[in-house]
Design an enzyme around this catalytic site. Structure first.
Site, mmCIF file in Angstrom:
data_model
loop_
_atom_site.group_PDB
_atom_site.id
_atom_site.type_symbol
_atom_site.label_atom_id
_atom_site.label_comp_id
_atom_site.label_asym_id
_atom_site.label_seq_id
_atom_site.Cartn_x
_atom_site.Cartn_y
_atom_site.Cartn_z
ATOM 1 N N THR A 408 79.081 99.415 72.706
ATOM 2 C CA THR A 408 79.761 100.219 73.686
ATOM 3 C C THR A 408 79.674 99.539 75.037
ATOM 4 O O THR A 408 78.801 98.721 75.256
ATOM 5 C CB THR A 408 79.025 101.574 73.748
ATOM 6 O OG1 THR A 408 78.914 102.058 72.428
ATOM 7 C CG2 THR A 408 79.698 102.580 74.629
ATOM 8 N N THR A 426 84.056 102.145 73.058
ATOM 9 C CA THR A 426 83.148 101.567 72.066
ATOM 10 C C THR A 426 83.845 101.211 70.772
ATOM 11 O O THR A 426 84.886 101.791 70.432
ATOM 12 C CB THR A 426 82.017 102.581 71.753
ATOM 13 O OG1 THR A 426 81.066 101.972 70.892
ATOM 14 C CG2 THR A 426 82.552 103.838 71.090
ATOM 15 N N ASN A 428 81.362 101.055 68.409
ATOM 16 C CA ASN A 428 80.078 101.507 67.851
ATOM 17 C C ASN A 428 79.074 100.367 67.793
ATOM 18 O O ASN A 428 78.343 100.172 68.743
ATOM 19 C CB ASN A 428 80.237 102.191 66.497
ATOM 20 C CG ASN A 428 79.004 103.037 66.168
ATOM 21 O OD1 ASN A 428 78.363 103.554 67.078
ATOM 22 N ND2 ASN A 428 78.665 103.179 64.903
ATOM 23 N N GLU A 447 83.061 103.584 63.824
ATOM 24 C CA GLU A 447 82.698 104.832 64.511
ATOM 25 C C GLU A 447 82.414 105.972 63.544
ATOM 26 O O GLU A 447 81.796 106.968 63.914
ATOM 27 C CB GLU A 447 83.845 105.241 65.434
ATOM 28 C CG GLU A 447 83.402 105.808 66.753
ATOM 29 C CD GLU A 447 82.808 104.730 67.635
ATOM 30 O OE1 GLU A 447 81.626 104.862 67.991
ATOM 31 O OE2 GLU A 447 83.515 103.758 67.951
ATOM 32 N N ASP A 450 79.162 107.821 63.275
ATOM 33 C CA ASP A 450 78.699 108.865 64.210
ATOM 34 C C ASP A 450 78.792 110.264 63.601
ATOM 35 O O ASP A 450 78.214 111.221 64.124
ATOM 36 C CB ASP A 450 79.504 108.821 65.508
ATOM 37 C CG ASP A 450 79.022 107.721 66.451
ATOM 38 O OD1 ASP A 450 77.919 107.187 66.229
ATOM 39 O OD2 ASP A 450 79.741 107.389 67.403
ATOM 40 N N SER A 479 80.065 112.202 69.824
ATOM 41 C CA SER A 479 79.651 111.001 70.548
ATOM 42 C C SER A 479 78.545 111.353 71.533
ATOM 43 O O SER A 479 78.370 112.516 71.912
ATOM 44 C CB SER A 479 80.862 110.457 71.305
ATOM 45 O OG SER A 479 80.491 109.388 72.153
ATOM 46 N N GLY A 501 74.541 102.512 74.384
ATOM 47 C CA GLY A 501 73.192 102.724 73.854
ATOM 48 C C GLY A 501 73.085 103.864 72.855
ATOM 49 O O GLY A 501 71.988 104.379 72.631
ATOM 50 N N GLY A 502 74.217 104.268 72.233
ATOM 51 C CA GLY A 502 74.146 105.341 71.232
ATOM 52 C C GLY A 502 73.505 106.576 71.825
ATOM 53 O O GLY A 502 73.819 106.984 72.948
HETATM 54 O O1 DON Z 1 79.857 107.355 70.536
HETATM 55 C C1 DON Z 1 78.658 107.127 70.398
HETATM 56 O O2 DON Z 1 77.782 107.904 70.729
HETATM 57 C C2 DON Z 1 78.247 105.802 69.792
HETATM 58 N N1 DON Z 1 79.255 105.365 68.866
HETATM 59 C C3 DON Z 1 78.028 104.820 70.883
HETATM 60 C C4 DON Z 1 77.572 103.482 70.349
HETATM 61 C C5 DON Z 1 76.837 102.688 71.325
HETATM 62 O O3 DON Z 1 76.625 103.053 72.445
HETATM 63 C C6 DON Z 1 76.307 101.407 70.818
HETATM 64 N N2 DON Z 1 75.656 100.716 71.857
HETATM 65 N N3 DON Z 1 74.547 100.415 71.936
#
Ligand code: DON
Length: 600
Positions: A408, A426, A428, A447, A450, A479, A501-502
């Site tokens: 992302t 992102t 993902n 994605e 998620d 997300s 950062g998920g």
């Molecule tokens: O949408 C989300 O929450 C995740 N797919 C974001 C992924 C992400 O930030 C990966 N990076 N480190």
């Protein structure tokens, strides 16, 4: 790629020597003594505050662009200098990052744009949120990622064509441009096309990201042709050209969204999906829509927080955590102190239990936002926190009554008129699922991971989620992406912030706010400061090196907290507007050395 390998991918080794050597971080008055009467070593040699002392933001009089890649920042600044507004710049940067930050910037994924249009003679200020999150293909079902025995199949939601959600970025950027932009699509896409066609010089900060997936690139001949140099990894100083991507971008510049959702690109996506066990159809692409939604709002410390609504959990979670900690004297306790850390961890633990249980795509489920952010709920959660003990996550259940119903990138822009845009988008994982359909030249997202593959089974970010986020055809996965703004009491923009950062996006974004509001850091110190993150499950708190002194850590351990010190995470690219002078303060996160804050 397994979850473990993915975690390694997330742990980009972007350490800066200053931080690598950091040993201690007692910052302000430490209240540990109230919890543990042992004498504390308050003479720790290198405090985090000292380590941050030289960090200053880039300051400009009129406008500021901060992105994770310096060339994309330059593209944004050029557009603003030419008279384009923040939305024009955001569109141009969005396409440029797809070229110069291919791990994360994208046209094969989706995301969110938060827009603040300043007051003009024509009307009052507006705050709007554009949802261009990927959607599940129509044929997707709740058991898509399970075998006949109902077990989740490892890798199916990350490392296959079933992992691909219908991309939303092209629709999102064009929807924003049509509503608020002032320059033509061709003008805004020209820099990206030029960078893809003529290439750009790779810096060490670009190389260390490319290097994370060398083997995956090698496994796909059409990916290896672009992202490896005669089968070998690129090196700093090499030029990366992407002629296939240039062709796709030109088609979009010439023919608009149809080129992506109905033309040759759509044909290639569907053909590749069919050939490799995917379920993507022409209709899925043709039916894709981006939606304007009302942002989440809450008040904190005299500012209005404006952030991402569902299908992001970000704004709701940030406001819930802020609502829990709001009455607490964080400023007195200090950044990184035992008390601040304890209450942050406990607020996050409780909020993530709610997030993982209740939130999902608003087109499919009712999100109980009002209940989650109600004073009664926030008071109840706050009063359930014990002053001297960690609450085991197993003791916490999502707490509304039954009737209520890692890749992302983030960039922030403020223009000279006070308009502002924050975009987090992102694919993902870093480089998504590392697949490129035919000759399209761009990475496809994974994605679909998620979603809840099965209630109770963690996804790649360790999030243990429920039915509200189960897979359904046409649904957007929940997300954590949280493009956010703080507005001052006039409604003008004070801060634009957000991060990759998920699941850690939520705490990273929140900490960038409280570091400024509660701990008196400047914008650069705020994004550089070591971080802390708890997400309910697993029952362990992640900390970056330098966040806790050994003494604070020990005091918290004695209270029942456990910690996992991991390498750096997140990349907060933020802008603060100095209310007194109007100057724009840009801060590129130290964790993205290829990034840049620049303005004029
Ligand atoms: O949408 C989300 O929450 C995740 N797919 C974001 C992924 C992400 O930030 C990966 N990076 N480190």
């Amino acid at each position: 790629m397994s979850v473990r390998v993915f975690r390694d991918v997330l742990r980009l080794s972007l350490a800066v020597p200053l931080w690598a050597g950091l040993t201690a971080g007692a910052l302000a008055k430490d209240n540990t003594a109230e919890i543990d009467s042992r004498a504390l070593d308050t003479t720790a040699p290198a405090t985090t505050r000292q380590a941050l002392a030289d960090d200053v933001p880039v300051v400009a009089d009129h406008a500021m662009v901060v992105t994770a890649q310096h060339l994309a920042t330059r593209v944004g600044v050029d557009i603003l200098k030419e008279g384009g507004n923040a939305v024009d710049a955001a569109v141009a940067v969005g396409y440029a990052l797809a070229v110069v930050h291919p791990c994360c910037g994208n046209i094969g994924g989706g995301g969110f744009m938060l827009v603040h249009m300043a007051e003009t003679k024509a009307g009052p200020a507006k705050n709007l949120f554009l949802d261009f999150r990927e959607k599940a293909p129509a044929a997707a079902t709740p058991t898509l990622f399970q075998n006949d025995d109902g077990e989740v199949v490892d890798g199916l939601s990350t490392d296959s064509y079933l992992a691909v959600g219908v991309p939303g970025t092209v629709m999102g950027l064009e929807t924003a441009r049509q509503r608020f932009g002032t320059l033509s699509r061709k003008r805004l896409m020209a820099p990206a096309i030029q960078l893809a066609e003529n290439g750009y010089t790779l810096r060490p900060g670009d190389i260390n990201i490319l290097d994370t997936r060398t083997q995956d690139f090698a496994d796909q001949p059409n990916v290896a042709d672009i992202f490896l140099k005669d089968g070998m990894p690129y090196e700093a100083g090499d030029t990366l050209k992407q002629p296939e991507l240039a062709k796709s971008l030109k088609a979009i510049a010439d023919h608009g969204t149809k080129a992506f959702y109905e033309g040759h690109i759509a044909d290639e996506l569907v053909a590749a999906s069919k050939a490799h066990g995917g379920i993507l159809t022409r209709a899925d692409l043709a039916n894709y829509t981006a939606e304007w939604r009302a942002p989440i709002r809450c008040d904190y410390d005299g500012k209005t927080v404006v952030s991402a609504p569902p299908p992001s959990s970000g704004g709701t979670a940030i406001c819930e955590i802020l609502g829990i900690i709001d009455p607490l004297p964080l400023t007195d306790w200090g950044y990184g102190s035992a008390k601040t850390s304890h209450y942050l961890i406990e607020a996050e633990r409780r909020t993530f239990a709610d997030r993982n249980t209740y939130l999902g795509d608003p087109d499919f489920i009712d999100n109980p936002i009002d209940a989650l952010l109600s004073d009664a709920h926030l008071d109840e959660l706050r009063s359930s926190i014990k002053a001297d003990r960690a609450t085991p996550s197993s003791d916490i259940q999502a707490s509304l009554g039954p009737d209520e119903g890692t890749h992302t990138t983030h960039y922030s822009i403020v223009d000279s008129a006070g308009n502002a845009v924050g975009v987090t988008y992102t694919i993902n994982y870093l480089f998504g699922n590392a697949r490129i359909a035919g000759d399209t030249g761009f990475f496809l997202n994974n994605e679909m991971n998620d979603f809840t593959a099965k209630p109770g089974v963690p996804n790649a970010f360790g999030l243990v989620q429920g039915k509200a986020n189960q897979v359904e055809g046409g649904k957007r996965p929940l997300s954590s992406m949280s493009p956010s703004m703080l507005l001052d009491d006039n409604g003008d923009v004070f801060m634009v912030t957000g991060s990759p950062g998920g699941s850690t996006i939520i705490s990273t974004t929140l900490e960038s706010m409280i570091n400024v509001l509660d701990f008196d850091m400047n914008m650069q110190q705020s994004v550089n400061a070591p971080r802390i993150h708890n997400q309910w499950l697993p029952d362990v708190t992640r900390v970056e090196a330098g966040y806790l002194t050994p003494e604070t850590r020990e005091a918290l351990r004695a209270m029942g907290h456990s910690f996992n010190e991991t390498d750096s995470w997140g990349a907060d690219e933020a802008v603060l507007v100095d209310s007194a002078t109007g100057k724009r303060h840009g801060a590129n996160d130290r964790r993205r050395p290829a990034g840049l804050a620049a303005g004029f």
